[in-house]
Design a protein around this motif. Structure first.
Motif, PDB file in Angstrom:
ATOM      1  N   PRO A 122       0.814  -1.224   0.000  1.00  0.00           N
ATOM      2  CA  PRO A 122       0.000   0.000   0.000  1.00  0.00           C
ATOM      3  C   PRO A 122       0.845   1.271   0.000  1.00  0.00           C
ATOM      4  O   PRO A 122       0.382   2.321  -0.437  1.00  0.00           O
ATOM      5  N   GLU A 123       2.083   1.198   0.493  1.00  0.00           N
ATOM      6  CA  GLU A 123       2.924   2.391   0.528  1.00  0.00           C
ATOM      7  C   GLU A 123       3.320   2.856  -0.874  1.00  0.00           C
ATOM      8  O   GLU A 123       3.893   3.930  -1.040  1.00  0.00           O
ATOM      9  N   ILE A 168      -9.760   6.191  -9.401  1.00  0.00           N
ATOM     10  CA  ILE A 168      -8.997   7.206  -8.679  1.00  0.00           C
ATOM     11  C   ILE A 168      -8.244   6.558  -7.519  1.00  0.00           C
ATOM     12  O   ILE A 168      -8.834   5.853  -6.691  1.00  0.00           O
ATOM     13  N   VAL A 169      -6.918   6.762  -7.496  1.00  0.00           N
ATOM     14  CA  VAL A 169      -6.091   6.163  -6.457  1.00  0.00           C
ATOM     15  C   VAL A 169      -6.397   6.831  -5.122  1.00  0.00           C
ATOM     16  O   VAL A 169      -6.314   8.053  -5.008  1.00  0.00           O
ATOM     17  N   PRO A 170      -6.785   6.057  -4.114  1.00  0.00           N
ATOM     18  CA  PRO A 170      -7.121   6.656  -2.821  1.00  0.00           C
ATOM     19  C   PRO A 170      -5.924   7.358  -2.187  1.00  0.00           C
ATOM     20  O   PRO A 170      -4.780   7.034  -2.483  1.00  0.00           O
ATOM     21  N   LEU A 171      -6.211   8.315  -1.358  1.00  0.00           N
ATOM     22  CA  LEU A 171      -5.247   9.154  -0.647  1.00  0.00           C
ATOM     23  C   LEU A 171      -4.493  10.116  -1.549  1.00  0.00           C
ATOM     24  O   LEU A 171      -4.204  11.235  -1.182  1.00  0.00           O
ATOM     25  N   PHE A 172      -4.132   9.660  -2.775  1.00  0.00           N
ATOM     26  CA  PHE A 172      -3.310  10.520  -3.638  1.00  0.00           C
ATOM     27  C   PHE A 172      -4.097  11.148  -4.768  1.00  0.00           C
ATOM     28  O   PHE A 172      -3.702  12.163  -5.316  1.00  0.00           O
ATOM     29  N   GLY A 173      -5.211  10.542  -5.147  1.00  0.00           N
ATOM     30  CA  GLY A 173      -6.115  11.193  -6.085  1.00  0.00           C
ATOM     31  C   GLY A 173      -5.776  11.108  -7.557  1.00  0.00           C
ATOM     32  O   GLY A 173      -6.503  11.627  -8.386  1.00  0.00           O
ATOM     33  N   ASN A 174      -4.669  10.473  -7.918  1.00  0.00           N
ATOM     34  CA  ASN A 174      -4.371  10.404  -9.357  1.00  0.00           C
ATOM     35  C   ASN A 174      -5.274   9.400 -10.059  1.00  0.00           C
ATOM     36  O   ASN A 174      -5.711   8.407  -9.471  1.00  0.00           O
ATOM     37  N   GLU A 175      -5.537   9.704 -11.316  1.00  0.00           N
ATOM     38  CA  GLU A 175      -6.430   8.854 -12.100  1.00  0.00           C
ATOM     39  C   GLU A 175      -5.614   7.856 -12.901  1.00  0.00           C
ATOM     40  O   GLU A 175      -4.650   8.235 -13.567  1.00  0.00           O
ATOM     41  N   VAL A 176      -5.982   6.595 -12.803  1.00  0.00           N
ATOM     42  CA  VAL A 176      -5.260   5.578 -13.582  1.00  0.00           C
ATOM     43  C   VAL A 176      -6.253   4.686 -14.301  1.00  0.00           C
ATOM     44  O   VAL A 176      -7.356   4.457 -13.812  1.00  0.00           O
ATOM     45  N   PRO A 177      -5.871   4.198 -15.488  1.00  0.00           N
ATOM     46  CA  PRO A 177      -6.787   3.364 -16.262  1.00  0.00           C
ATOM     47  C   PRO A 177      -6.884   1.933 -15.730  1.00  0.00           C
ATOM     48  O   PRO A 177      -5.973   1.458 -15.052  1.00  0.00           O
ATOM     49  N   VAL A 178      -7.998   1.277 -16.042  1.00  0.00           N
ATOM     50  CA  VAL A 178      -8.150  -0.145 -15.769  1.00  0.00           C
ATOM     51  C   VAL A 178      -7.956  -0.875 -17.090  1.00  0.00           C
ATOM     52  O   VAL A 178      -8.559  -0.499 -18.094  1.00  0.00           O
ATOM     53  N   ALA A 179      -7.062  -1.871 -17.099  1.00  0.00           N
ATOM     54  CA  ALA A 179      -6.789  -2.592 -18.337  1.00  0.00           C
ATOM     55  C   ALA A 179      -6.948  -4.080 -18.109  1.00  0.00           C
ATOM     56  O   ALA A 179      -6.852  -4.552 -16.979  1.00  0.00           O
ATOM     57  N   ALA A 180      -7.224  -4.777 -19.211  1.00  0.00           N
ATOM     58  CA  ALA A 180      -7.289  -6.236 -19.116  1.00  0.00           C
ATOM     59  C   ALA A 180      -5.919  -6.801 -19.447  1.00  0.00           C
ATOM     60  O   ALA A 180      -5.286  -6.375 -20.414  1.00  0.00           O
ATOM     61  N   GLY A 225       4.709  12.320  -0.952  1.00  0.00           N
ATOM     62  CA  GLY A 225       4.027  13.393  -0.235  1.00  0.00           C
ATOM     63  C   GLY A 225       4.427  13.430   1.225  1.00  0.00           C
ATOM     64  O   GLY A 225       5.605  13.467   1.572  1.00  0.00           O
ATOM     65  N   LYS A 226       3.433  13.363   2.078  1.00  0.00           N
ATOM     66  CA  LYS A 226       3.735  13.523   3.498  1.00  0.00           C
ATOM     67  C   LYS A 226       4.477  12.321   4.082  1.00  0.00           C
ATOM     68  O   LYS A 226       4.969  12.376   5.208  1.00  0.00           O
ATOM     69  N   TYR A 227       4.562  11.241   3.330  1.00  0.00           N
ATOM     70  CA  TYR A 227       5.300  10.071   3.827  1.00  0.00           C
ATOM     71  C   TYR A 227       6.789  10.151   3.477  1.00  0.00           C
ATOM     72  O   TYR A 227       7.571   9.282   3.852  1.00  0.00           O
ATOM     73  N   ALA A 228       7.167  11.174   2.726  1.00  0.00           N
ATOM     74  CA  ALA A 228       8.559  11.329   2.296  1.00  0.00           C
ATOM     75  C   ALA A 228       9.494  11.262   3.499  1.00  0.00           C
ATOM     76  O   ALA A 228       9.214  11.842   4.544  1.00  0.00           O
ATOM     77  N   GLY A 229      10.593  10.510   3.333  1.00  0.00           N
ATOM     78  CA  GLY A 229      11.592  10.421   4.390  1.00  0.00           C
ATOM     79  C   GLY A 229      11.364   9.253   5.333  1.00  0.00           C
ATOM     80  O   GLY A 229      12.274   8.876   6.083  1.00  0.00           O
TER      81      GLY A 229
END
Length: 779
Positions: A224-225, A251-263, A312-316
């Motif tokens: 998940p990280e 939409i990727v949770p927590l980060f909000g980027n949109e990614v496609p679903v592929a077969a 993001g906020k997990y950096a480091g």
RNA sequence: GGGCCAGUGGUCUAGCCUGGUCAUGACGUCGCUCUUACACAGCGAAAGUCGGCGGUUCGAAUCCGCCCUGGCCCA
């Protein structure tokens, strides 16, 4: 006038204490010196594994293997070859660095490089001395005088030379590629350095909102990280559950980027929810899909194993901390619908046992993929002993999918000889023939060939250790050092090694030597099995099931250990180490000793005109023994001669022949000529057995040989020739069966062996009747 | 998930490719024996459904198929 019998061997058993004296004698006699084509003999060159001084005690299985290699070398000498048997020590690589870090509680990257290297050297010197002493105690007949070290200036110079030639052939390139990386060791790893282990981990199922709808897609992941690095979600093309989602975006949770679903067919419908997120980079599967679908990579983890700014906020945070933090947040935000603990096959760094990460990095690569067809051919043409282990190499060649990453970020290794222009970064590779340390040495370049700048920065990286070890065959044959010597000795005759390093040492040797010389580095590959503990488990220092070989050698002697090593397991099979069995091998030496002691009582006469039937019989048995042993030695198989000789000595020669001819040998019965026939035959058999055994048990055979047959060493002799004696196998069988029958009858009748007995000698055995009558006191 | 190897008396092992003698030898166990080399020996004995099932064959430890168990390696 008959010479008085003089006992020449004292005591009723072989004294292993005599071994030390013999070894001293061998050292002063210097019998094994190699010169190419000496005495017009053909050369036989071994490419032996230089042991790595990794600690005490030394692996007893490894020691067994070194004794077996010595038998290969000694038998080659006795087969009439001029033998080059090098002794080397492999001193490059990670283990000593890790041991040094632990011993002094320091960290490689926080210690001055010079200082760290010095500490490593001391550790290596210490263990090296111990290992060389053990090898000598084993009776190894290698060239200790010219021993080499893979971290010597001379060796490293050659490693760099090999790199420079490959660079000039345009076979090396720099690439920024996802690399298997150990954040603990701080270095990239080769595929061969990875191991797998079942470890517990969390499988987290998260809600991914489907764009422009109220629908949700549940995606399970163990990483998940890496959500922020997710670029795609895949489902199986035949998965009915998600058919209508393919082609849409989530939409990727927590980060909000949109990614496609592929077969994609690689999605496993039965694992998790059947929907898989593809991130750069969670595992090999991700790498494969990123490459295949040309996705844009997001670097989420850096080389220290910490999350990057992309997180993001997990950096480091460390990967581990980020993971638990993110799981907690996913749960709190009710994004996670399920968190379950599962056993996961986790790839680990072989040295530090840390889970590996896949991080895009700039590394040097040696091209190998385009040469695989050629290497397959070479592997096919090479003679493997045993043949079955060729398969391991073929499987490995077939499974390679990337070029060979050769650079490492370590200290105790051969430096990559490159300087970069400080301005334009152009790499400059120096001329071969010197040992370069770019992190320390002044640049040999005055002016950048590209921009004319006059300042250079030395490369700090080193080579993977297999870059060094893979040219052992070139080093021992003096490639680029002595052309005439190299011509005469390369390719080597045989590579001797364990089956565990076929995919590394054997493969990389073939690859590099082929690229440099267009030839396979050796003609034969001898592959030994691995030493296991008494219950059949691999012996590993980490498992603590080690047995210290030194007390065994001390107690039973090198010859007992060697005979055990030869006779315990067939060529190429794993063997189990137990003290009982070494002790059992010691009994064989006692038997040999007493047989020799008995025969040594009699003077050795010239060959009489005629021999009796009994003598002819045992000589026929000897002839077939010689034949079998020679075939074994020609296949570099020590199991065959050792077990055949034991069987012959114990169950045929001592049990039957000696008992049959005792009367004649003492001169109690028969004519003088028959007495000499017995004595002559006894000595002939003894000599032949000693010669056949000499490669396996060099101490006891040499001692007996010098006492009974002159003062010169047995180790400059050749194997005996099989004579022309022929006796039908059935007759041999019948003879021994008759003896057994008499023994049995006597005991059934309660008779002592010296009592006389009335029994008919079978017609077929008429030729033996004189000896049989005397032996059994047949009346 | 794939590959390779192995599975034979209490323990280890040969034989398997090139089917056919009461399945080899060692260690261990038990009994007897000092017999002009060896008691760290000799002789003898007990001990085995040759991993399981099925097939081919007059006949299988051996060839074929499937399965089980273990080891090593790979994905």
């Amino acid at each position: 006038m008959e010479a008085q019998p003089v006992p020449k061997l004292e005591g009723t058993n072989w004294n292993p204490g005599l071994e030390e004296e013999l070894r001293k004698l061998w050292e002063t006699e210097n019998n094994y010196r190699f010169e190419p084509n000496k005495d017009k003999k053909p050369n036989f060159v071994l490419d032996t594994p230089p042991p790595y001084p990794s600690g005490k005690p030394w692996h007893p299985g490894a020691l067994t293997q070194y004794s077996q290699i010595d038998m290969v070398a000694r038998s080659a000498r006795m087969r009439g070859y001029n033998v080059l048997y090098p002794v080397g020590i492999d001193r490059n690589g990670l283990p000593v660095e890790i041991a040094t870090e632990r011993k002094y509680r320091i960290q490689l990257r926080k210690t001055p490089r010079d200082e760290f290297i010095t500490l490593c050297k001391h550790a290596l010197d210490d263990i090296e001395a111990y290992m060389l002493e053990l090898l000598k105690k084993l009776g190894i007949s290698g060239d200790f005088e010219n021993k080499y070290r893979t971290d010597s200036e001379e060796y490293r110079k050659l490693t760099q030379w090999s790199f420079i030639e490959l660079w000039e052939k345009k076979l090396i390139y720099i690439a920024n590629r996802p690399n298997v990386y150990c954040t603990d060791c701080g270095t990239a790893l080769a595929d061969a350095e990875i191991e797998y282990e079942e470890r517990p981990t969390y499988l987290v199922t998260n809600r991914f909102k489907v764009k422009a709808s109220d629908e949700e897609l549940l995606v399970a992941t163990t990483r998940p990280e890496l959500l922020e690095a997710c670029q795609l979600v895949i489902v199986h093309p035949e998965d009915e559950r998600y058919k209508d989602l393919v082609g849409r975006k989530v939409i990727v949770p927590l980060f909000g980027n949109e990614v496609p679903v592929a077969a994609h067919p690689s999605a496993d419908m039965s694992f998790g929810t059947g929907a898989v997120m593809i991130c750069s980079y969670g595992d090999y599967h991700d790498v494969q899909l990123f490459r295949e679908l040309r996705l844009r990579e997001i670097v989420a983890i850096d080389s220290d194993g910490k999350m990057t700014a992309a997180a993001g906020k997990y950096a480091g945070m460390t990967v581990k901390d980020a993971r638990s933090q993110i799981i907690q947040e996913l749960q709190e935000a009710k994004i996670a619908t399920k968190v379950e603990q599962i056993q996961h096959r986790t790839p680990l760094c072989e040295r530090s046992h840390t889970p590996i990460e896949i991080i895009p990095m700039q590394e040097y690569y040696l091209k190998q993929l385009e040469f695989l067809p050629k290497l397959r051919k070479l592997a096919k043409a090479m003679e493997f002993h045993p043949d079955m282990h060729r398969q391991i190499l073929s499987n490995w060649i077939d499974s390679l999918t990337t070029d060979y990453p050769i650079s490492r970020n370590r200290y105790y290794a051969t430096e990559i000889p490159i300087w970069y222009c400080s301005k334009c970064n152009e790499p400059h590779v120096p001329k071969p023939g010197r040992y370069y340390r770019p992190w320390k040495d002044e640049s040999p370049f005055k002016k950048c060939v590209k921009c004319g700048n006059q300042k250079f920065i030395g490369e700090t990286k080193t080579f993977d250790t297999w870059m060094d070890s893979s040219i052992s065959a070139l080093f021992v044959t003096k490639w680029n050092r002595d052309q005439a010597f190299h011509q005469a000795t390369y390719p080597a005759s045989i590579r001797t090694q364990g089956k565990d390093i076929i995919r590394t040492w054997l493969y990389y040797s073939m690859l590099k030597c082929y690229l440099l010389t267009e030839k396979a580095p050796f003609e034969h590959a001898w592959i030994g099995g691995l030493g296991q503990d008494a219950s059949g488990r691999a012996m590993r220092k980490s498992l603590g099931n080690f047995m210290d070989p030194e007390p065994l050698l001390q107690k039973y002697g090198a010859d007992a250990f060697r005979f055990w090593g030869a006779s315990e397991a067939n060529l190429g099979y794993d063997f189990r180490l137990s003290e009982d069995r070494v002790a059992g091998a010691g009994k064989f030496l006692t038997k040999l000793w007493n047989t020799a002691r008995f025969i040594g009582n009699f003077p050795e006469p010239k060959r009489p005109e005629t021999l009796t039937q009994t003598d002819e019989w045992i000589l026929a048995e000897l002839a077939s023994l010689i034949k079998e042993c020679k075939e074994g030695y020609e296949d570099f198989n020590l199991f065959v001669p050792s077990t055949k000789i034991r069987e012959f000595l114990w169950n045929v020669f001592a049990a039957h022949y000696i008992e049959m001819v005792k009367g004649r040998a003492y001169g109690d019965v028969g004519r003088g000529e028959d007495r000499d026939a017995a004595r002559y035959t006894l000595h002939l058999i003894m000599k032949s057995m000693l010669l056949l055994l000499a490669p396996i048990t060099p101490h006891i055979t040499d001692h007996i040989w010098r006492r009974l047959y002159g003062s010169k060493t047995i180790h400059l002799e050749s194997f005996p020739e099989a004579g022309q004696h022929k006796v039908a196998k059935a007759e041999s069988q019948e003879l021994m069966e008759f003896n057994i029958e008499v023994w049995k009858t006597k005991r059934e009748k309660g008779l002592a062996l010296k009592d006389s007995i009335k029994i008919e000698v079978p017609k077929k055995l008429k030729g033996y009747s004189a000896d049989l009558t005397r032996m059994h006191h047949i009346s």
